[in-house]
Each structure stands twice: as structure tokens, then as C-alpha cells.
Design an enzyme around this catalytic site. Sequence first.
Site, PDB file in Angstrom:
ATOM      1  N   GLU A 110      47.447  66.998  28.109  1.00  0.00           N
ATOM      2  CA  GLU A 110      46.893  65.783  27.234  1.00  0.00           C
ATOM      3  C   GLU A 110      45.399  66.299  27.065  1.00  0.00           C
ATOM      4  O   GLU A 110      44.363  65.496  26.955  1.00  0.00           O
ATOM      5  CB  GLU A 110      46.694  64.582  28.065  1.00  0.00           C
ATOM      6  CG  GLU A 110      48.185  64.020  28.410  1.00  0.00           C
ATOM      7  CD  GLU A 110      48.065  62.908  29.303  1.00  0.00           C
ATOM      8  OE1 GLU A 110      47.207  62.330  29.509  1.00  0.00           O
ATOM      9  OE2 GLU A 110      49.239  62.158  29.326  1.00  0.00           O
ATOM     10  N   GLU A 145      55.810  62.844  29.605  1.00  0.00           N
ATOM     11  CA  GLU A 145      55.518  61.481  30.326  1.00  0.00           C
ATOM     12  C   GLU A 145      55.715  60.415  29.423  1.00  0.00           C
ATOM     13  O   GLU A 145      55.473  60.525  28.203  1.00  0.00           O
ATOM     14  CB  GLU A 145      54.044  61.466  30.604  1.00  0.00           C
ATOM     15  CG  GLU A 145      53.477  62.626  31.621  1.00  0.00           C
ATOM     16  CD  GLU A 145      51.964  62.393  31.793  1.00  0.00           C
ATOM     17  OE1 GLU A 145      51.507  61.256  31.695  1.00  0.00           O
ATOM     18  OE2 GLU A 145      51.417  63.374  32.339  1.00  0.00           O
TER      19      GLU A 145
END
Length: 391
Positions: free
Chosen positions: A211, A318
Site C-alpha cells: 500500500e 486484502e
Amino acid sequence: MRKHYSIFACRLLAALTLSAAAAALPATAASAPTTSATHATLSDPDATPATRALYAWLRGIWGKQIIAGQQDLTWNDGADMARRVFDDTGKYPALMGYDFMNSGLAGPDAQGAHQVDEAIAFARRGGLVTFCWHWRDPARLAVAGAGRGNFYARERDAAKNTGFTIPMKEGRLDTASPGYAQLDAGIDLVAGELRRLADAGVVVLWRPLHEASGNKGDGWFWWGRTRGDGVPQAQAYIQLWRHMHERLVRTHGLHNLVWVWNGQDPAWYPGDDVVDVVGYDIYDDDKNGDAKAYKSQAATYRAARAIGNRDKPVALSETSYIPDPDKMLADGAPWLWFTVWNDGHAPAGATDKDNFWSGDYYNTLTHKNKVYHHPNVITLDKLPAFLKAPQ
């Protein structure tokens, strides 16, 4: 993502910035992954036979079947997330996600220090293993109180942040800086953990520096933080990714890794030669009341698919809501795997915004069972025997 300590409601993952070309990709194009020998080549030319076999198998099922995955609860060794999945569905996930966040820690910070042992045990049951790394402040890894070292860059509570910045000079990593040595010390620490997995015959779907781009290029973690020296964040991040790849593969000789890039923005892509799988994290907020329609996330899938110049498998690395398998395949968004995040702090079975598996805040029991019993979803019992780690 920054949901790890019951602060998910403070901020949700921003959607991928779609280029016009990526947004225009037809669903039919996304549903026909290529499987040529060129595309099937791993970024590590010396990958072990087991690593090559896993990658070939992944590419072979991509577009046809979806691997069910679940993230472990890193900071609570007593929580068995695989068992929580089984208790709700009668099936175990095929893939378990672990984290090196607390590697090397002892004493009161030792929760999560046994993630490698848990991963080896799961792989010996025949399961697949993925690791991410919430990399604590590299400047504090070797000092007392390392467990208090943080990885965030811009939390409102300054005590949760670290000031560490990727050291750069003339467009490259500054090899003469103290920060560079601290980066290498951190990489070497994790290399020791990955070595244990390699020695046990475990292939790792390795997802470091996740991320990175944060929210519209403003990184949540130090490896994507806003800089004050004029160096683009993405440039510094790419240099670090490529250095980590070189150091783990060449210096440490770790050839059991499938490299999963999860930078969340095409501008941060480090290159086809150092990436094997493109991952993307999606946390819907349900503001429009449509998240529980369990949509396929096709637009994001196609945008992720368009990254790079080679056809890399795309995974939902995720997630909160599990896309409906029928919709994934119908919409041309066949995510290679999905990984539901863990249950935060709430007990098993409780409905809570920090329980990403248990309860029905995100996924109802009916939906979980549809997914886990779907003929195109691979659970632990459906994995081929050759993927099982040696006993």
C-alpha cells in the site's frame, strides 16, 4: 492498511487512479490471461523448482478458479483465524496471510513473533502462505524498545508515527547514509525469517512494502511518505523495492519467493523484472449501500491488470467484502486469490467493524458459505498434493 489498531473507520483505502486506457479495457480482455512461457517466467531466474511449480500452477488456474485466503491475527497468537473460517464454513482457507511486523522482538512485544512457525505448520498441511511486512522504523530495529518503533507516517497522533525517510542522493539510494545501513539491517532481519521458510521447503507469496502510495500518493507508511527534498515518493519507493529484491535474491540467495507488488498506483510500479504478481487491496465503506452486493470490483481488476508490459496475475491481496465468485467470472475479473483481513480485537463470532471475518458486518454467514463451497473457489482441501511442504 492502517486498520490494524481499531482505526479503520478513520480512513478507508482510496480507489486506484484509473487511466483512461485502463478504464476502457473490455471485460472480455481481462478474462483471458495468457500463459506463454515468457509470461510465466519468475523475476528470480534461479527460483527453486517448488517456486517455479507453484507459479506455473497459479498461472494455470488464473481466470478459471479463485483461491480463498484469510489473514492471520498477527498481534494475538491465541487467535486462530483459519479455525474461525472453518467454524463458519466447514472449510479451511487455501491461503493464509502472515506478517513479519514483530519479527525479532521479545518480551512484552513477542505476540506475532511465531508467524514463521505457524506458516510452516500450515504449509505442511498443504496450504499456501503469503507474508507482508509492517516494517517498523529501521532506525530502531536494533535498539532497546524496538517494539515501539512505528511504521506510520501521518497519523493524527504523532506518537504513532516514525520520521524515517528512504535516504536518496542523485536519484538513487544514498549508500553512504546511516539510513541505508539501517535499511539493510532490516532486510537482513527478515531474510533470516525467510531463510527459515526456505529451509522448511515453504514457498512464500512475498508482499513487502504494501500500500505504498497510500491515499492519492500521500503514503500512510514511511516507505511512501511525503518527502521534503524534492524527490518523488514513487522514485524513492521503486529504488527501495529494487534494492530489496536484489539483496534478498542475490545477497541472501533466497529463491523461494514469488514477488507480489501491492503499491496501489501504476506510477509506483518497480518494473516487470522484479514483480511476479500484482496485488491490490480494497476496503469498501458501503456508503452507497451496495458493498453487500459483493460486486466483482471489475474496474479495479482491469486497471491493475493493465500495469506493466507483461501479463501478470492479479490478486485481491486484502479485502473486507469478498466479491461474489459468479460475478468475478461473469464480469471478467477473476482475481487469482482474495485475502480477507483479520478480526482485529473483537472475539470470534462477534459482529464488529474491526472483525473482517467474524460476524456479518462485512460478509454474511450465507455469503461466506456460498464463497467457500463454490465450485470455482479453491479451499485447503482442493489444493493439489504437490504444493504441500515437506514434513
